[in-house]
Design an enzyme around this catalytic site. Structure first.
Site, PDB file in Angstrom:
ATOM      1  N   GLY A 151      48.509 -13.700  -4.257  1.00 25.78           N
ATOM      2  CA  GLY A 151      49.087 -15.045  -4.189  1.00 25.78           C
ATOM      3  C   GLY A 151      50.388 -15.083  -3.393  1.00 25.78           C
ATOM      4  CE1 TYR A 152      52.179 -20.312  -2.313  1.00 26.95           C
ATOM      5  CE2 TYR A 152      51.020 -20.017  -4.394  1.00 26.95           C
ATOM      6  CZ  TYR A 152      51.258 -20.760  -3.247  1.00 26.95           C
ATOM      7  OH  TYR A 152      50.575 -21.938  -3.033  1.00 26.95           O
ATOM      8  CE  LYS A 168      53.572 -10.190 -10.075  1.00 26.75           C
ATOM      9  NZ  LYS A 168      52.335 -10.738  -9.508  1.00 26.75           N
ATOM     10  CE  LYS A 212      45.679 -16.838 -12.966  1.00 23.99           C
ATOM     11  NZ  LYS A 212      45.995 -18.248 -13.150  1.00 23.99           N
ATOM     12  CG  ASN A 239      43.591 -15.152  -9.917  1.00 27.67           C
ATOM     13  OD1 ASN A 239      43.542 -13.939  -9.685  1.00 27.67           O
ATOM     14  ND2 ASN A 239      44.460 -15.949  -9.358  1.00 27.67           N
ATOM     15  N   PRO A 240      40.747 -12.772 -10.406  1.00 31.50           N
ATOM     16  CG  PRO A 240      39.365 -11.855  -8.760  1.00 31.50           C
ATOM     17  CD  PRO A 240      40.020 -13.119  -9.179  1.00 31.50           C
ATOM     18  CG  ASP A 273      48.145 -23.672 -15.192  1.00 32.95           C
ATOM     19  OD1 ASP A 273      47.166 -23.410 -14.474  1.00 32.95           O
ATOM     20  OD2 ASP A 273      48.969 -24.555 -14.903  1.00 32.95           O
ATOM     21  CB  SER A 274      50.898 -18.700 -13.627  1.00 35.23           C
ATOM     22  OG  SER A 274      49.733 -18.293 -12.942  1.00 35.23           O
TER      23      SER A 274
HETATM   24  P1  IMP Z   1      46.248 -21.076 -11.825  1.00 33.44           P
HETATM   25  O1  IMP Z   1      47.156 -20.609 -12.909  1.00 33.44           O
HETATM   26  O2  IMP Z   1      44.911 -20.438 -11.873  1.00 33.44           O
HETATM   27  O3  IMP Z   1      46.229 -22.565 -11.674  1.00 33.44           O
HETATM   28  O4  IMP Z   1      46.811 -20.537 -10.427  1.00 33.44           O
HETATM   29  C1  IMP Z   1      48.144 -20.215 -10.246  1.00 33.44           C
HETATM   30  C2  IMP Z   1      48.402 -19.797  -8.814  1.00 33.44           C
HETATM   31  O5  IMP Z   1      49.802 -19.502  -8.757  1.00 33.44           O
HETATM   32  C3  IMP Z   1      47.703 -18.516  -8.414  1.00 33.44           C
HETATM   33  O6  IMP Z   1      46.532 -18.743  -7.722  1.00 33.44           O
HETATM   34  C4  IMP Z   1      48.740 -17.876  -7.491  1.00 33.44           C
HETATM   35  O7  IMP Z   1      48.606 -18.393  -6.243  1.00 33.44           O
HETATM   36  C5  IMP Z   1      50.063 -18.347  -8.022  1.00 33.44           C
HETATM   37  N1  IMP Z   1      50.642 -17.300  -8.861  1.00 33.44           N
HETATM   38  C6  IMP Z   1      50.696 -17.265 -10.215  1.00 33.44           C
HETATM   39  N2  IMP Z   1      51.246 -16.112 -10.644  1.00 33.44           N
HETATM   40  C7  IMP Z   1      51.528 -15.412  -9.522  1.00 33.44           C
HETATM   41  C8  IMP Z   1      52.088 -14.132  -9.324  1.00 33.44           C
HETATM   42  O8  IMP Z   1      52.414 -13.365 -10.235  1.00 33.44           O
HETATM   43  N3  IMP Z   1      52.218 -13.762  -8.041  1.00 33.44           N
HETATM   44  C9  IMP Z   1      51.846 -14.524  -6.998  1.00 33.44           C
HETATM   45  N4  IMP Z   1      51.305 -15.720  -7.127  1.00 33.44           N
HETATM   46  C10 IMP Z   1      51.144 -16.168  -8.388  1.00 33.44           C
END
Ligand code: IMP
Length: 199
Positions: free
Chosen positions: A159-160, A181, A20, A17-18, A75-76
């Site tokens: 994202g969110y 942030k 992150k 994910n670019p 993972d987030s």
């Molecule tokens: P994963 O960790 O790649 O499974 O994806 C976690 C998803 O949670 C991301 O694609 C975002 O949609 C969301 N997410 C995680 N961290 C953030 C953030 O800092 N801001 C907004 N959305 C987030």
């Protein structure tokens, strides 16, 4: 603890994910030589665990084994109190294969409305895992609490971010400068713990 990460270590960042990857690179303060899993052509493992910590470990272990390098994975996700923590580990999946977060944010709003709950409490969680090839791993978790606001506001994050207002502030993560942030985010908090453990 005996596990230490020396400055200059070549580290695989196991995120595709670019947004992150950019935040992690900034948080890592150019301390390491970062290579992305994408650059190395590493496969993306299925996230089959049931917690942020479990999935971060699974991704770090997979990248370390596939590359032979120390690997960092995260993972987030966003959790809504009214939804018992959903979307949680399914945050990316709620956006569908097209990664449509406008749709995912509407889904969060609709699901909360369906519950009839007035609770708009929410939190972001980030689990960060470092794994050594064939060796041990360390995993930590950071969290930032806040509330959800609709409609989404701001286009600075990803994202969110546009529906999340951190505690004691009025701006959404999508309206805040990225540096502001980064200073308070779930990832920054997890990284502070990782630093304490490893650096
Ligand atoms: P994963 O960790 O790649 O499974 O994806 C976690 C998803 O949670 C991301 O694609 C975002 O949609 C969301 N997410 C995680 N961290 C953030 C953030 O800092 N801001 C907004 N959305 C987030």
């Amino acid at each position: 603890m005996a596990l230490k990460l020396e400055p200059g270590t070549r580290l695989v960042v196991a995120t595709h994910n670019p947004g992150k990857a950019r935040e992690l690179a900034e948080i890592l303060e150019n301390r390491f030589r970062l290579v992305s899993a994408g650059e190395l052509g590493l496969p993306e493992p299925d996230e089959t665990e049931t917690s942020f910590v479990g999935n971060a470990l699974l991704k770090a272990r997979a990248a370390a084994e596939a590359s032979g390098l120390v690997a960092l994975a995260d993972d987030s996700g966003l959790s809504a109190a009214a939804l018992d923590g959903a979307p949680g580990i399914y945050s990316a999946r709620w956006a569908g294969p097209a990664r449509d977060f406008a749709m995912a944010m509407r889904k969060v709003e609709e699901r909360i409305e369906e519950t009839g709950s007035q609770d708009r409490g929410a939190w972001f969680t980030s689990a960060l895992a470092v794994a050594w090839p064939g060796g041990p791993a360390v995993v930590v978790e950071g969290r930032v609490d806040g509330s959800l606001t609709f409609p989404p506001r701001g286009d600075k994050g990803f994202g969110y971010d546009p529906i999340f207002v951190p505690e004691n502030l009025d701006l959404t993560f999508g309206e805040m400068d990225p540096a502001a942030k980064d200073a308070m985010s779930h990832r920054a908090r997890a990284f502070a713990k990782l630093k304490a453990a490893l650096l």
